[in-house]
Every structure is written in C-alpha cells, then in structure tokens.
Write a protein that holds these residues in place. Structure first.
Motif, PDB file in Angstrom:
ATOM      1  N   LEU A 311       0.794  -1.223   0.000  1.00 17.49           N
ATOM      2  CA  LEU A 311       0.000   0.000   0.000  1.00 17.49           C
ATOM      3  C   LEU A 311       0.829   1.277   0.000  1.00 17.49           C
ATOM      4  N   THR A 312       2.142   1.158   0.047  1.00 16.15           N
ATOM      5  CA  THR A 312       2.991   2.344   0.146  1.00 16.15           C
ATOM      6  C   THR A 312       2.868   3.226  -1.087  1.00 16.15           C
ATOM      7  N   SER A 313       2.729   4.509  -0.871  1.00 16.67           N
ATOM      8  CA  SER A 313       2.670   5.455  -1.980  1.00 16.67           C
ATOM      9  C   SER A 313       4.012   5.516  -2.699  1.00 16.67           C
ATOM     10  N   LEU A 314       3.969   5.487  -4.027  1.00 13.99           N
ATOM     11  CA  LEU A 314       5.211   5.515  -4.805  1.00 13.99           C
ATOM     12  C   LEU A 314       5.877   6.888  -4.739  1.00 13.99           C
ATOM     13  N   SER A 315       5.124   7.903  -4.340  1.00 17.93           N
ATOM     14  CA  SER A 315       5.679   9.258  -4.332  1.00 17.93           C
ATOM     15  C   SER A 315       6.300   9.643  -2.993  1.00 17.93           C
ATOM     16  N   THR A 316       6.307   8.723  -2.019  1.00 17.48           N
ATOM     17  CA  THR A 316       6.859   9.044  -0.707  1.00 17.48           C
ATOM     18  C   THR A 316       8.334   9.410  -0.828  1.00 17.48           C
ATOM     19  N   LYS A 328      17.524   5.071  -2.079  1.00 15.19           N
ATOM     20  CA  LYS A 328      17.527   6.074  -3.147  1.00 15.19           C
ATOM     21  C   LYS A 328      17.495   5.409  -4.518  1.00 15.19           C
ATOM     22  N   LEU A 329      18.096   4.224  -4.597  1.00 16.07           N
ATOM     23  CA  LEU A 329      18.117   3.475  -5.851  1.00 16.07           C
ATOM     24  C   LEU A 329      16.918   2.548  -5.975  1.00 16.07           C
ATOM     25  N   GLU A 330      16.557   1.913  -4.870  1.00 11.87           N
ATOM     26  CA  GLU A 330      15.512   0.897  -4.912  1.00 11.87           C
ATOM     27  C   GLU A 330      14.104   1.468  -4.775  1.00 11.87           C
ATOM     28  N   ALA A 336      12.169  -2.810   3.103  1.00 10.96           N
ATOM     29  CA  ALA A 336      12.042  -4.167   3.654  1.00 10.96           C
ATOM     30  C   ALA A 336      12.791  -4.264   4.978  1.00 10.96           C
ATOM     31  N   PHE A 337      12.748  -5.431   5.594  1.00  7.65           N
ATOM     32  CA  PHE A 337      13.376  -5.681   6.880  1.00  7.65           C
ATOM     33  C   PHE A 337      14.861  -5.288   6.862  1.00  7.65           C
TER      34      PHE A 337
END
Length: 395
Positions: A311-316, A328-330, A336-337
């Motif tokens: 559900l994470t917003s791609l624009s965060t 910054k790259l991923e 993730a953990f």
C-alpha cells in the motif's frame, strides 16, 4: 448535565449580546482572518473588532506621535468607541475562557489596548501620554487567535487545559498539558489543518497501529478525537537525540548497552507483529525519566506498514542520515526488513559512541557490528534483531 447545558447557553447568549453591541457592518474586510474559529457568529465579531480597531487607530495615528512639547487629545467620540471595544473584547475573552473558542490577543496589540485603557475617558476627549508612538496597523495579520487548548471531561463536567507546544513537523504539532484529574502530564498530537484527506487517514492509522501495540518500549496512546484529528499519548521527557547530547560525557558502556537493549526490544516486538517502522531515528526514540531508571520507547508510527503490504505510496520522499542509502536506488516502496536493520544499526552505533561519524569507530567489536548491519550487500546484514542484541551483549 444540566449545569453543562446551562453554561453552554450562557456562552451563546453572551456571544449574541456582544454581537448586538458592536454590530457586524464592518466585518466583511477582515472576516477571512478569523475563519479558524469555525463559528460564523464569532468570525463576524472578531472581523468587526478588527475593523473597528483599524479605523480607530488610524484616527489616533493622525494625532501621533506625542512628544514632550505636545499632549494632543483623542476626540471624545473616538475615545468612547475605543473604550467600548476594549471593554467588549475583554468581556468576550473572559466569557470564552475554558471553552473551545478560548482566544488570545496578539502581544503587541494586547499591550497597546492595556496602555489605551489607562488614558481613555468617557467624555471631553482623552489626553494621550507623552512618548506615545504611532501605531502599527494590522491589515493582513490577525489580532486575535485561538488558544492552544484541549477539553477534558470528568463526571460530565468539561474543563479546558492549556497546551504547550513541544514539537512541530509538516504533518502535526505535539503539545503537552497537565490533567488535574490524574495530576500528571500527557502529550497531545494534533494533525495540521492543511493535511489532505489521504494524509489525515495516514495520521489516524498511526494512532490505530500504536493503539494495538502493548510493549513497555513502545509509546502508549490513549484516545483519538475525530472532531479535531488529534490523539493523546503518554508524555515523554526527551528524544534520544537530546538525551545523548545532555548525558553523553557521563554515560558508561553498560548504560549505553541498556539503552540499546530497550530500543531493540521495542523494535523486535514491532517486527513480531509483522510491522516495519520505516522512520527510525534518534528523534523518534523517546525517553521517560524516572527517579531510578530511564525508559526508552519507539514513537512516531506515521510510516508504519506490514512487512508484506503493497500500500505504500510511490511518491513518498524518504530522506535522513539514519536511513539506508540503497533506498535512493531501490525506491521507498521496496522498503524491507533489511533496510530497517540498517537504520537500527546506525542508531545503535550512535548510542554506543555518541557520534554519527562512523569513520572514527576503531573498536573491533563495534567495527564488526557496523560491517554487518551496514553492509552494502543486504543479504549479509543481521538476519534478526536478536542476533544484533547478541553482538551488543559481548561488548
């Protein structure tokens, strides 16, 4: 119940009386400065007060400044009008005290009204005191503003506690207040009124996630207000960042390890609930100071998500010294953990050394923790918080 209702009716009646006393014919130009009162009658009243003060002080400025060689009079009609407005402002302020409309007067104007009260008279005009200077007229700045406060209810009786601002961000303000019923301090986190509907939902979700958690190392929350989008929580004395700056020179390695253990136990508990915090930093770890022990707790769950959530917003936008630079790259949506372990390791090293410069770490055991927890290859980082705890135990 009856007393509360009676008090409410008395306040409404007082507002109506003041409204009729001053009229609202001059309020239109300044109404927009007072929309935050969320009451049409009060918006009109404060708009009228503002308009009247502007007009009266513009007239007074034509007689200013007053020097040692002159003591000009302020005309009788204007003196009476200003005296009347000051009286009604003070009466309204007293009537609205301990209500949700409790307000304060701008400091400069508050002092100005007090000064004017000292020389204004009912008839014959008012002699202005020597040294009285031209008045700064507020055309686009509110003269009146809401007090920061909260309504407390006990046995059907409402009281209002003053709020003291202790923290502020782009999403919310954090206040502290004293509850006389419990005779202790609490914290209040209030969403900024400019938040979008989506941001309000995130703010409310932060509370809901924290409400479900039950750990001595997670800040406890109590009640959410839908009306004002705010929630109460336990009051904490400092951030970890502040605590280390204050105590760094006196902290022993054993005390530093105890801080690490509390923080990591809180984080391990969070992970056991399949949650990722995603915003770990020394400012989001808070300290409660007791007489015989300091307790460290994780707070600020605005970015929390389940480990498998999509559900994470791609624009965060994700920034910060304690965050994994790989993000910054991923992209933050791939958090993730392993990224959380990176942040946790950074915080641990900060606690153990009191420094953020990792280049100065020479202790072999600390270097080992750094090399594992901050490894550019995510697959080589600590596989669990418990393993990181084991490495700290042997220091």
């Amino acid at each position: 119940m009856y007393e509360t209702l009676k008090g409410h009716m008395n306040i409404e009646n007082e507002i109506e009386k003041i409204s009729r006393s001053i009229g609202e014919v001059n309020s239109s130009e300044y109404r927009s400065l007072y929309e935050f009162f969320n009451d049409p009658k009060l918006v009109g009243i404060f708009g009228t007060f503002h308009a009247n003060l502007v007009q009266l002080f513009e007239q007074m400025n034509t007689r200013l400044p007053v020097t040692e060689n002159s003591n000009p009079h302020f005309w009788a009609h204007h003196s009476r009008e200003l005296k009347k407005n000051i009286h009604l402002i003070n009466r309204l302020k007293e009537s609205l005290n301990n209500t949700k409309h409790s307000f304060k007067i701008d400091k400069y104007y508050g002092q100005l009204l007090e000064k004017c009260s000292e020389f204004l008279v009912e008839s014959g005009g008012s002699t202005m005191p020597i040294g009285f200077k031209k008045i700064d007229i507020y055309y686009t700045i509110p003269i009146f503003s809401l007090n920061d406060s909260i309504i407390l209810k006990s046995n059907h009786v409402e009281t209002r506690a003053s709020l003291q601002l202790i923290g502020e961000g782009s999403y919310a303000k954090v206040f502290k207040y004293n509850d006389p019923q419990y005779q202790k301090e609490f914290a209040l986190k209030r969403a900024n009124p400019t938040l979008s509907e989506k941001e309000i939902l995130r703010f409310k979700r932060e509370f809901e996630e924290m409400k479900q958690l039950n750990s001595p190392y997670i800040v406890e929350v109590y009640k959410y207000s839908e009306e004002s989008n705010e929630y109460t929580m336990e009051f904490m004395d400092r951030t970890l960042d502040e605590h280390l700056r204050i105590t760094n020179s006196s902290l022993t390695i054993e005390k530093r390890k105890l801080i690490c253990f509390q923080f990591l136990k809180g984080l391990d508990y969070l992970h056991s609930k399949d949650l990722l915090h995603r915003d770990l930093s020394p400012k989001n770890v808070l300290v409660k100071i007791y007489e015989n022990v300091d307790v460290f707790k994780i707070s600020d769950f605005g970015l929390v998500k389940t480990m498998k959530s999509e559900l994470t917003s791609l624009s965060t936008d994700f920034k910060g010294y304690f965050n994994d630079p790989l993000l910054k790259l991923e992209g933050f949506y791939n958090y993730a953990f392993e990224h959380e372990i990176y942040s946790a390791t950074m915080i641990i090293l900060f606690i153990l050394t009191g420094k953020t410069n990792m280049d100065k770490i020479k202790d072999p055991k600390l270097v080992e923790i750094m090399n594992i927890g901050l490894n550019p290859d995510k697959s080589k980082r600590f596989e669990s918080v418990e393993i990181l705890i084991d490495h700290i135990r042997i220091l």
